[in-house]
Write an enzyme that holds these catalytic residues in place. Structure first.
Site, PDB file in Angstrom:
ATOM      1  N   ARG A 159      11.925  -5.050   5.190  1.00 23.52           N
ATOM      2  CA  ARG A 159      11.183  -4.114   5.202  1.00 23.52           C
ATOM      3  C   ARG A 159      11.944  -3.033   5.384  1.00 23.52           C
ATOM      4  O   ARG A 159      12.793  -2.921   6.377  1.00 23.52           O
ATOM      5  CB  ARG A 159       9.818  -3.379   5.355  1.00 23.52           C
ATOM      6  CG  ARG A 159       9.305  -2.262   4.911  1.00 23.52           C
ATOM      7  CD  ARG A 159       7.918  -1.884   5.368  1.00 23.52           C
ATOM      8  NE  ARG A 159       7.470  -1.960   6.270  1.00 23.52           N
ATOM      9  CZ  ARG A 159       6.074  -2.342   6.055  1.00 23.52           C
ATOM     10  NH1 ARG A 159       5.563  -1.804   5.533  1.00 23.52           N
ATOM     11  NH2 ARG A 159       5.799  -2.856   7.385  1.00 23.52           N
ATOM     12  N   ARG A 184      10.609  -0.580  11.458  1.00 29.88           N
ATOM     13  CA  ARG A 184       9.771  -0.010  12.450  1.00 29.88           C
ATOM     14  C   ARG A 184       8.906  -1.797  13.563  1.00 29.88           C
ATOM     15  O   ARG A 184       9.522  -2.417  13.217  1.00 29.88           O
ATOM     16  CB  ARG A 184       8.023  -0.629  11.350  1.00 29.88           C
ATOM     17  CG  ARG A 184       7.358   0.734  10.842  1.00 29.88           C
ATOM     18  CD  ARG A 184       6.719   1.132   9.940  1.00 29.88           C
ATOM     19  NE  ARG A 184       5.178  -0.079   9.979  1.00 29.88           N
ATOM     20  CZ  ARG A 184       4.412  -0.163   9.792  1.00 29.88           C
ATOM     21  NH1 ARG A 184       4.395   0.255   8.577  1.00 29.88           N
ATOM     22  NH2 ARG A 184       3.405  -0.997   9.605  1.00 29.88           N
ATOM     23  N   ARG A 202     -10.297   0.223   7.938  1.00 25.71           N
ATOM     24  CA  ARG A 202      -9.463  -1.117   8.410  1.00 25.71           C
ATOM     25  C   ARG A 202     -10.521  -1.827   8.745  1.00 25.71           C
ATOM     26  O   ARG A 202      -9.959  -2.756   9.766  1.00 25.71           O
ATOM     27  CB  ARG A 202      -8.830  -0.326   9.916  1.00 25.71           C
ATOM     28  CG  ARG A 202      -7.458  -1.056   9.866  1.00 25.71           C
ATOM     29  CD  ARG A 202      -6.501  -0.706   9.027  1.00 25.71           C
ATOM     30  NE  ARG A 202      -5.171  -1.412   9.915  1.00 25.71           N
ATOM     31  CZ  ARG A 202      -4.470  -0.694   9.046  1.00 25.71           C
ATOM     32  NH1 ARG A 202      -3.905  -0.300   8.496  1.00 25.71           N
ATOM     33  NH2 ARG A 202      -2.858  -2.094   9.665  1.00 25.71           N
ATOM     34  N   ARG A 223      -0.899  -8.999  13.167  1.00 24.96           N
ATOM     35  CA  ARG A 223      -1.551  -8.316  12.359  1.00 24.96           C
ATOM     36  C   ARG A 223      -2.483  -8.912  11.048  1.00 24.96           C
ATOM     37  O   ARG A 223      -3.090  -8.042  11.341  1.00 24.96           O
ATOM     38  CB  ARG A 223      -0.303  -7.199  11.921  1.00 24.96           C
ATOM     39  CG  ARG A 223       0.178  -6.186  12.358  1.00 24.96           C
ATOM     40  CD  ARG A 223       1.067  -5.459  12.253  1.00 24.96           C
ATOM     41  NE  ARG A 223       1.654  -4.450  10.726  1.00 24.96           N
ATOM     42  CZ  ARG A 223       2.667  -4.886  10.075  1.00 24.96           C
ATOM     43  NH1 ARG A 223       3.870  -5.025  10.711  1.00 24.96           N
ATOM     44  NH2 ARG A 223       2.987  -3.920   9.689  1.00 24.96           N
ATOM     45  N   LYS A 272       0.395  -1.225   0.144  1.00 25.64           N
ATOM     46  CA  LYS A 272      -0.245  -0.540   0.120  1.00 25.64           C
ATOM     47  C   LYS A 272       0.901   1.548  -0.009  1.00 25.64           C
ATOM     48  O   LYS A 272       0.772   2.562  -1.179  1.00 25.64           O
ATOM     49  CB  LYS A 272      -0.689   0.027   0.875  1.00 25.64           C
ATOM     50  CG  LYS A 272      -2.105  -0.915   1.486  1.00 25.64           C
ATOM     51  CD  LYS A 272      -2.949  -0.976   2.339  1.00 25.64           C
ATOM     52  CE  LYS A 272      -1.834  -1.011   3.797  1.00 25.64           C
ATOM     53  NZ  LYS A 272      -1.515  -2.797   4.193  1.00 25.64           N
TER      54      LYS A 272
HETATM   55  P1  AP5 Z   1       5.198  -1.657   1.755  1.00 18.50           P
HETATM   56  O1  AP5 Z   1       4.452  -0.877   0.217  1.00 18.50           O
HETATM   57  O2  AP5 Z   1       5.661  -1.014   2.991  1.00 18.50           O
HETATM   58  O3  AP5 Z   1       2.936  -2.464   2.869  1.00 18.50           O
HETATM   59  P2  AP5 Z   1       2.400  -1.649   3.493  1.00 18.50           P
HETATM   60  O4  AP5 Z   1       1.003  -2.492   2.512  1.00 18.50           O
HETATM   61  O5  AP5 Z   1       2.397  -0.207   3.607  1.00 18.50           O
HETATM   62  O6  AP5 Z   1       2.455  -2.339   4.621  1.00 18.50           O
HETATM   63  P3  AP5 Z   1       2.406  -2.484   5.985  1.00 18.50           P
HETATM   64  O7  AP5 Z   1       2.979  -2.199   7.016  1.00 18.50           O
HETATM   65  O8  AP5 Z   1       2.466  -0.533   5.874  1.00 18.50           O
HETATM   66  O9  AP5 Z   1       0.797  -2.650   5.819  1.00 18.50           O
HETATM   67  P4  AP5 Z   1       0.189  -1.947   7.480  1.00 18.50           P
HETATM   68  O10 AP5 Z   1      -1.237  -2.223   6.925  1.00 18.50           O
HETATM   69  O11 AP5 Z   1       0.215  -2.931   8.183  1.00 18.50           O
HETATM   70  O12 AP5 Z   1       0.817  -0.793   8.513  1.00 18.50           O
HETATM   71  P5  AP5 Z   1       0.347   0.589   8.851  1.00 18.50           P
HETATM   72  O13 AP5 Z   1       1.120   1.458   8.924  1.00 18.50           O
HETATM   73  O14 AP5 Z   1      -0.960   0.632   7.967  1.00 18.50           O
HETATM   74  O15 AP5 Z   1       5.755  -2.767   1.146  1.00 18.50           O
HETATM   75  C1  AP5 Z   1       5.829  -3.573   2.478  1.00 18.50           C
HETATM   76  C2  AP5 Z   1       7.189  -4.403   1.831  1.00 18.50           C
HETATM   77  O16 AP5 Z   1       7.003  -5.294   0.496  1.00 18.50           O
HETATM   78  C3  AP5 Z   1       8.329  -3.091   1.328  1.00 18.50           C
HETATM   79  O17 AP5 Z   1       9.404  -3.934   1.560  1.00 18.50           O
HETATM   80  C4  AP5 Z   1       8.292  -2.993   0.058  1.00 18.50           C
HETATM   81  O18 AP5 Z   1       9.413  -2.431  -0.366  1.00 18.50           O
HETATM   82  C5  AP5 Z   1       8.203  -4.794  -0.526  1.00 18.50           C
HETATM   83  N1  AP5 Z   1       7.060  -4.529  -1.793  1.00 18.50           N
HETATM   84  C6  AP5 Z   1       6.146  -3.301  -1.730  1.00 18.50           C
HETATM   85  N2  AP5 Z   1       5.569  -3.708  -3.069  1.00 18.50           N
HETATM   86  C7  AP5 Z   1       6.626  -4.918  -3.572  1.00 18.50           C
HETATM   87  C8  AP5 Z   1       6.554  -5.850  -5.348  1.00 18.50           C
HETATM   88  N3  AP5 Z   1       4.904  -5.389  -5.321  1.00 18.50           N
HETATM   89  N4  AP5 Z   1       7.121  -6.106  -4.556  1.00 18.50           N
HETATM   90  C9  AP5 Z   1       8.043  -6.920  -4.188  1.00 18.50           C
HETATM   91  N5  AP5 Z   1       8.046  -6.504  -2.586  1.00 18.50           N
HETATM   92  C10 AP5 Z   1       7.137  -5.383  -2.477  1.00 18.50           C
HETATM   93  O19 AP5 Z   1      -0.500   0.398  10.333  1.00 18.50           O
HETATM   94  C11 AP5 Z   1       0.591  -0.100  11.046  1.00 18.50           C
HETATM   95  C12 AP5 Z   1      -0.998   0.132  12.952  1.00 18.50           C
HETATM   96  O20 AP5 Z   1      -0.911   1.027  13.277  1.00 18.50           O
HETATM   97  C13 AP5 Z   1      -2.143  -1.284  12.886  1.00 18.50           C
HETATM   98  O21 AP5 Z   1      -1.317  -2.521  12.455  1.00 18.50           O
HETATM   99  C14 AP5 Z   1      -2.886  -0.587  13.774  1.00 18.50           C
HETATM  100  O22 AP5 Z   1      -2.336  -0.558  14.964  1.00 18.50           O
HETATM  101  C15 AP5 Z   1      -2.285   1.173  13.268  1.00 18.50           C
HETATM  102  N6  AP5 Z   1      -4.001   1.896  12.123  1.00 18.50           N
HETATM  103  C16 AP5 Z   1      -3.212   1.978  11.031  1.00 18.50           C
HETATM  104  N7  AP5 Z   1      -4.318   2.447  10.434  1.00 18.50           N
HETATM  105  C17 AP5 Z   1      -5.568   2.216  11.115  1.00 18.50           C
HETATM  106  C18 AP5 Z   1      -7.099   2.141  10.905  1.00 18.50           C
HETATM  107  N8  AP5 Z   1      -7.567   2.682  10.358  1.00 18.50           N
HETATM  108  N9  AP5 Z   1      -7.705   1.437  12.263  1.00 18.50           N
HETATM  109  C19 AP5 Z   1      -6.878   1.093  13.275  1.00 18.50           C
HETATM  110  N10 AP5 Z   1      -5.429   1.568  13.834  1.00 18.50           N
HETATM  111  C20 AP5 Z   1      -5.013   1.365  12.780  1.00 18.50           C
HETATM  112 MG    MG Z   2       2.585   1.081   4.738  1.00 18.73          MG
END
Ligand code: AP5
Ligand code: MG
Length: 207
Positions: A122, A153, A88, A164, A13
């Site tokens: 990552r 992270r 989410r 997660r 994402k």
């Molecule tokens: P990356 O692009 O970083 O993936 P991502 O989908 O952004 O993963 P996140 O871990 O950030 O998602 P998340 O939903 O768990 O975290 P968030 O910060 O939203 O890519 C991942 C890796 O793969 C990288 O190394 C990249 O280089 C590689 N990659 C990408 N594309 C690729 C490809 N095509 N091929 C190969 N490799 C690739 O949330 C974190 C925490 O915040 C949650 O757990 C929760 O506690 C809180 N939170 C956030 N939003 C909410 C909400 N709406 N409600 C409640 N709590 C929330």
């Molecule tokens: Mg992310």
């Protein structure tokens, strides 16, 4: 254009958001990044959500919805938004429908067996916020895009990733059906190169 990026943790994402926001000039709003910024600055909100984020659970809906509502009231969102990681769960999705319903929802589909490798390898830039994988950049601590410091992270360890993913399955997966029923869902195969995924997103958006 009002867009949502939906997908499992590590589905890409954040990676795709950087490209989409650049091409369509949309503000990239990641609730995860907003929460992490609050934790870093030790704000009252940051103190409230730190523990829940470190364990891989969702932050409370009311705090999250308020955070997004406030961010969307910023003038840069007059032209639309690109939401990453919000909504989410169903409560957040129906709240968003009340104040700024999306036009389209891009669902990045990735084989969950590949997620742990993606996440544990990552590295995130503390300055420009872009994320990279050690498979592509090696074990450097310098951001290839802006020269900022690369960090790991706190929630990117195998135990938290497992939690997660469970939270994703139980709370977030129902949104796929929710948006499919509204005719807004676009499934994109996220198991391809970063460039190919982006190409497919653009193609689907311009249909
Ligand atoms: P990356 O692009 O970083 O993936 P991502 O989908 O952004 O993963 P996140 O871990 O950030 O998602 P998340 O939903 O768990 O975290 P968030 O910060 O939203 O890519 C991942 C890796 O793969 C990288 O190394 C990249 O280089 C590689 N990659 C990408 N594309 C690729 C490809 N095509 N091929 C190969 N490799 C690739 O949330 C974190 C925490 O915040 C949650 O757990 C929760 O506690 C809180 N939170 C956030 N939003 C909410 C909400 N709406 N409600 C409640 N709590 C929330
Ligand atoms: Mg992310």
């Amino acid at each position: 254009m009002k867009l949502i990026l939906l997908g499992a943790p590590g589905s890409g994402k954040g990676t795709q958001a950087a490209y989409i926001s650049d091409k369509y000039d949309l503000p990239h709003i990641s609730t995860g990044d907003l929460f992490r910024e609050n934790i870093k600055n030790k704000t009252p909100l940051g103190l409230k959500v730190k523990e829940v984020m470190d364990t891989g659970n969702l932050c409370p809906d009311d705090l999250t919805v308020e955070l997004v509502k406030d961010r969307l009231s910023n003038p840069d969102c007059n032209k639309g938004y690109l939401l990453d990681g919000f909504p989410r769960d169903l409560a957040q999705a129906s709240a968003l429908d009340e104040f700024a319903a999306p036009d389209k929802v891009i669902n990045l589909v990735v084989d969950l067996a590949k997620i742990e490798h993606r996440i544990t390898g990552r590295r995130n830039c503390s300055k420009c916020k872009n994320s990279f994988h050690i498979d592509f950049i090696g074990e450097t601590k310098v951001c290839p895009d802006c020269g900022g410091e690369l960090v790991v992270r706190k929630d990117d360890n195998p135990e938290t990733v497992k939690e997660r993913l469970e939270v994703y399955e139980s709370r977030t997966v129902p949104l796929i059906n929710y948006y499919a029923k509204q005719g807004k869902l676009i499934d994109i195969n996220g198991d391809q190169s970063i460039e190919k995924v982006f190409e497919e997103i653009v193609k689907a958006l311009e249909l």
